[in-house]
Scaffold this motif. Structure first.
Motif, PDB file in Angstrom:
ATOM      1  N   TYR A  22       0.898  -1.101  -0.006  1.00 20.08           N
ATOM      2  CA  TYR A  22      -0.057   0.113   0.097  1.00 20.08           C
ATOM      3  C   TYR A  22       0.773   1.238   0.049  1.00 20.08           C
ATOM      4  CZ  TYR A  22      -3.439   3.412   1.227  1.00 20.08           C
ATOM      5  OH  TYR A  22      -4.282   4.643   1.136  1.00 20.08           O
ATOM      6  N   ALA A  23       1.978   1.249   0.840  1.00 22.03           N
ATOM      7  CA  ALA A  23       2.933   2.427   0.999  1.00 22.03           C
ATOM      8  C   ALA A  23       3.596   2.743  -0.526  1.00 22.03           C
ATOM      9  CB  ALA A  23       3.851   2.300   2.136  1.00 22.03           C
ATOM     10  N   GLY A  24       3.984   1.550  -1.053  1.00 19.59           N
ATOM     11  CA  GLY A  24       4.545   1.555  -2.354  1.00 19.59           C
ATOM     12  C   GLY A  24       3.740   2.129  -3.186  1.00 19.59           C
ATOM     13  N   ALA A  25       2.458   1.720  -3.255  1.00 14.44           N
ATOM     14  CA  ALA A  25       1.416   2.081  -4.230  1.00 14.44           C
ATOM     15  C   ALA A  25       1.000   3.966  -3.895  1.00 14.44           C
ATOM     16  CB  ALA A  25       0.067   1.591  -4.430  1.00 14.44           C
ATOM     17  N   ALA A  26       1.133   3.913  -2.718  1.00 14.06           N
ATOM     18  CA  ALA A  26       0.686   5.395  -2.450  1.00 14.06           C
ATOM     19  C   ALA A  26       1.687   6.441  -2.485  1.00 14.06           C
ATOM     20  CB  ALA A  26       0.330   5.569  -0.991  1.00 14.06           C
ATOM     21  N   LEU A  27       3.001   6.173  -2.509  1.00 14.84           N
ATOM     22  CA  LEU A  27       4.099   7.015  -2.582  1.00 14.84           C
ATOM     23  C   LEU A  27       4.564   6.924  -4.174  1.00 14.84           C
ATOM     24  CD1 LEU A  27       6.047   6.008   0.597  1.00 14.84           C
ATOM     25  CD2 LEU A  27       4.782   8.076   0.039  1.00 14.84           C
ATOM     26  N   GLY A  28       3.909   5.913  -4.911  1.00 20.46           N
ATOM     27  CA  GLY A  28       4.326   6.031  -6.447  1.00 20.46           C
ATOM     28  C   GLY A  28       5.667   5.131  -6.692  1.00 20.46           C
ATOM     29  N   ARG A  29       5.825   4.315  -5.910  1.00 24.32           N
ATOM     30  CA  ARG A  29       7.009   3.511  -5.888  1.00 24.32           C
ATOM     31  C   ARG A  29       6.505   2.251  -6.610  1.00 24.32           C
ATOM     32  NH1 ARG A  29      12.062   5.043  -4.086  1.00 24.32           N
ATOM     33  NH2 ARG A  29      12.174   7.176  -2.832  1.00 24.32           N
ATOM     34  N   LEU A  30       5.474   1.805  -6.602  1.00 18.83           N
ATOM     35  CA  LEU A  30       4.771   0.549  -7.197  1.00 18.83           C
ATOM     36  C   LEU A  30       3.685   0.810  -7.596  1.00 18.83           C
ATOM     37  CD1 LEU A  30       5.192  -2.510  -6.870  1.00 18.83           C
ATOM     38  CD2 LEU A  30       3.925  -2.663  -4.545  1.00 18.83           C
ATOM     39  N   LYS A  31       3.571   0.386  -8.891  1.00 18.88           N
ATOM     40  CA  LYS A  31       2.432   0.575  -9.759  1.00 18.88           C
ATOM     41  C   LYS A  31       1.169  -0.588  -9.148  1.00 18.88           C
ATOM     42  CE  LYS A  31       0.840   0.132 -14.522  1.00 18.88           C
ATOM     43  NZ  LYS A  31       1.037  -0.209 -15.840  1.00 18.88           N
ATOM     44  N   PRO A  32      -0.029  -0.129  -8.880  1.00 22.73           N
ATOM     45  CA  PRO A  32      -0.902  -0.775  -8.269  1.00 22.73           C
ATOM     46  C   PRO A  32      -1.505  -1.845  -8.917  1.00 22.73           C
ATOM     47  CG  PRO A  32      -1.348   1.656  -7.967  1.00 22.73           C
ATOM     48  CD  PRO A  32      -0.335   1.582  -8.848  1.00 22.73           C
ATOM     49  N   THR A  33      -1.232  -1.691 -10.150  1.00 24.38           N
ATOM     50  CA  THR A  33      -1.762  -2.874 -10.953  1.00 24.38           C
ATOM     51  C   THR A  33      -0.888  -3.763 -11.605  1.00 24.38           C
ATOM     52  OG1 THR A  33      -1.462  -1.493 -13.151  1.00 24.38           O
ATOM     53  CG2 THR A  33      -3.604  -1.454 -12.138  1.00 24.38           C
ATOM     54  N   SER A  34       0.469  -3.558 -11.068  1.00 23.32           N
ATOM     55  CA  SER A  34       1.434  -4.392 -11.172  1.00 23.32           C
ATOM     56  C   SER A  34       1.294  -5.984 -10.618  1.00 23.32           C
ATOM     57  CB  SER A  34       2.986  -3.769 -10.850  1.00 23.32           C
ATOM     58  OG  SER A  34       2.869  -4.055  -9.558  1.00 23.32           O
ATOM     59  N   ALA A  35       1.904  -7.138 -10.958  1.00 23.37           N
ATOM     60  CA  ALA A  35       2.012  -8.346 -10.725  1.00 23.37           C
ATOM     61  C   ALA A  35       2.799  -8.321  -9.194  1.00 23.37           C
ATOM     62  CB  ALA A  35       2.772  -9.325 -11.679  1.00 23.37           C
ATOM     63  N   ILE A  36       3.732  -7.397  -9.181  1.00 23.86           N
ATOM     64  CA  ILE A  36       4.380  -7.642  -7.863  1.00 23.86           C
ATOM     65  C   ILE A  36       3.314  -6.935  -6.712  1.00 23.86           C
ATOM     66  CG2 ILE A  36       6.076  -6.382  -6.411  1.00 23.86           C
ATOM     67  CD1 ILE A  36       7.746  -6.445  -8.864  1.00 23.86           C
ATOM     68  N   ALA A  37       2.585  -5.950  -7.116  1.00 24.15           N
ATOM     69  CA  ALA A  37       1.513  -5.414  -6.116  1.00 24.15           C
ATOM     70  C   ALA A  37       0.452  -6.411  -5.798  1.00 24.15           C
ATOM     71  CB  ALA A  37       1.124  -4.103  -6.765  1.00 24.15           C
ATOM     72  N   HIS A  38      -0.132  -6.957  -6.867  1.00 22.86           N
ATOM     73  CA  HIS A  38      -0.867  -8.074  -6.692  1.00 22.86           C
ATOM     74  C   HIS A  38      -0.440  -9.250  -5.743  1.00 22.86           C
ATOM     75  CE1 HIS A  38      -3.923  -6.028  -8.763  1.00 22.86           C
ATOM     76  NE2 HIS A  38      -3.348  -6.011 -10.027  1.00 22.86           N
ATOM     77  N   GLY A  39       0.882  -9.768  -5.962  1.00 23.48           N
ATOM     78  CA  GLY A  39       1.328 -10.660  -5.538  1.00 23.48           C
ATOM     79  C   GLY A  39       1.709 -10.381  -3.963  1.00 23.48           C
ATOM     80  N   LEU A  40       2.049  -9.318  -3.690  1.00 23.79           N
ATOM     81  CA  LEU A  40       2.246  -9.186  -2.306  1.00 23.79           C
ATOM     82  C   LEU A  40       1.037  -8.803  -1.660  1.00 23.79           C
ATOM     83  CD1 LEU A  40       4.891  -5.894  -2.736  1.00 23.79           C
ATOM     84  CD2 LEU A  40       5.489  -8.277  -1.619  1.00 23.79           C
ATOM     85  N   ASN A  41      -0.189  -8.558  -2.298  1.00 30.25           N
ATOM     86  CA  ASN A  41      -1.419  -8.263  -1.591  1.00 30.25           C
ATOM     87  C   ASN A  41      -1.952  -9.928  -1.276  1.00 30.25           C
ATOM     88  OD1 ASN A  41      -2.452  -5.528  -0.947  1.00 30.25           O
ATOM     89  ND2 ASN A  41      -2.077  -5.407  -3.436  1.00 30.25           N
ATOM     90  N   PHE A  42      -1.920 -10.776  -2.220  1.00 26.95           N
ATOM     91  CA  PHE A  42      -2.253 -11.856  -2.041  1.00 26.95           C
ATOM     92  C   PHE A  42      -1.304 -12.822  -0.959  1.00 26.95           C
ATOM     93  CE2 PHE A  42      -1.922 -16.636  -2.788  1.00 26.95           C
ATOM     94  CZ  PHE A  42      -3.285 -17.058  -2.785  1.00 26.95           C
ATOM     95  N   VAL A  43       0.007 -12.552  -1.012  1.00 25.46           N
ATOM     96  CA  VAL A  43       0.715 -13.198   0.251  1.00 25.46           C
ATOM     97  C   VAL A  43       0.294 -12.813   1.500  1.00 25.46           C
ATOM     98  CG1 VAL A  43       3.037 -13.496   0.838  1.00 25.46           C
ATOM     99  CG2 VAL A  43       2.650 -13.880  -1.435  1.00 25.46           C
ATOM    100  N   GLY A  44       0.400 -11.498   1.589  1.00 22.88           N
ATOM    101  CA  GLY A  44      -0.086 -10.822   2.971  1.00 22.88           C
ATOM    102  C   GLY A  44      -1.493 -11.275   3.459  1.00 22.88           C
ATOM    103  N   ALA A  45      -2.548 -11.195   2.327  1.00 26.04           N
ATOM    104  CA  ALA A  45      -3.653 -11.624   2.667  1.00 26.04           C
ATOM    105  C   ALA A  45      -3.873 -13.139   3.220  1.00 26.04           C
ATOM    106  CB  ALA A  45      -4.730 -11.361   1.873  1.00 26.04           C
ATOM    107  N   ALA A  46      -3.316 -13.983   2.392  1.00 24.03           N
ATOM    108  CA  ALA A  46      -2.878 -15.435   2.948  1.00 24.03           C
ATOM    109  C   ALA A  46      -2.269 -15.676   4.355  1.00 24.03           C
ATOM    110  CB  ALA A  46      -2.149 -16.243   1.663  1.00 24.03           C
ATOM    111  N   LEU A  47      -1.375 -14.876   4.545  1.00 22.31           N
ATOM    112  CA  LEU A  47      -0.596 -15.072   5.931  1.00 22.31           C
ATOM    113  C   LEU A  47      -1.553 -14.542   6.975  1.00 22.31           C
ATOM    114  CD1 LEU A  47       2.967 -14.003   5.073  1.00 22.31           C
ATOM    115  CD2 LEU A  47       2.193 -16.093   5.559  1.00 22.31           C
TER     116      LEU A  47
END
Length: 79
Positions: free
Chosen positions: A19-44
């Motif tokens: 979320y911080a990466g997306a909000a600060l413009g360091r991570l594209k919210p629609t990228s595979a990395i962002a989706h992957g991080l969100n999935f792994v985080g939610a799974a944990l």
């Protein structure tokens, strides 16, 4: 602290980093990395909730993981 608590805390940290990466413009919210991080985080977090159940939190994290999976599938199907 149990292993499940640790997994939940790591999951929260991962989602906050995404979320911080997306909000600060360091991570594209629609990228595979962002989706992957969100999935792994939610799974944990879901692992943690399996140990100490909370229905509303399970619904929220399941939806979070589902949205992330849909995003990953959309990326995979475009290629």
């Amino acid at each position: 602290m149990t292993l499940a608590d640790g997994a939940g805390l790591v999951g929260v940290a991962i989602i906050l980093i995404a979320y911080a990466g997306a909000a600060l413009g360091r991570l594209k919210p629609t990228s595979a990395i962002a989706h992957g991080l969100n999935f792994v985080g939610a799974a944990l977090i879901l692992v943690s909730l399996a140990h100490d159940f909370n229905l509303s939190a399970v619904v929220m994290e399941s939806a979070w993981a589902l949205v992330a999976v849909i995003g990953l599938l959309r990326i995979a199907l475009k290629q």
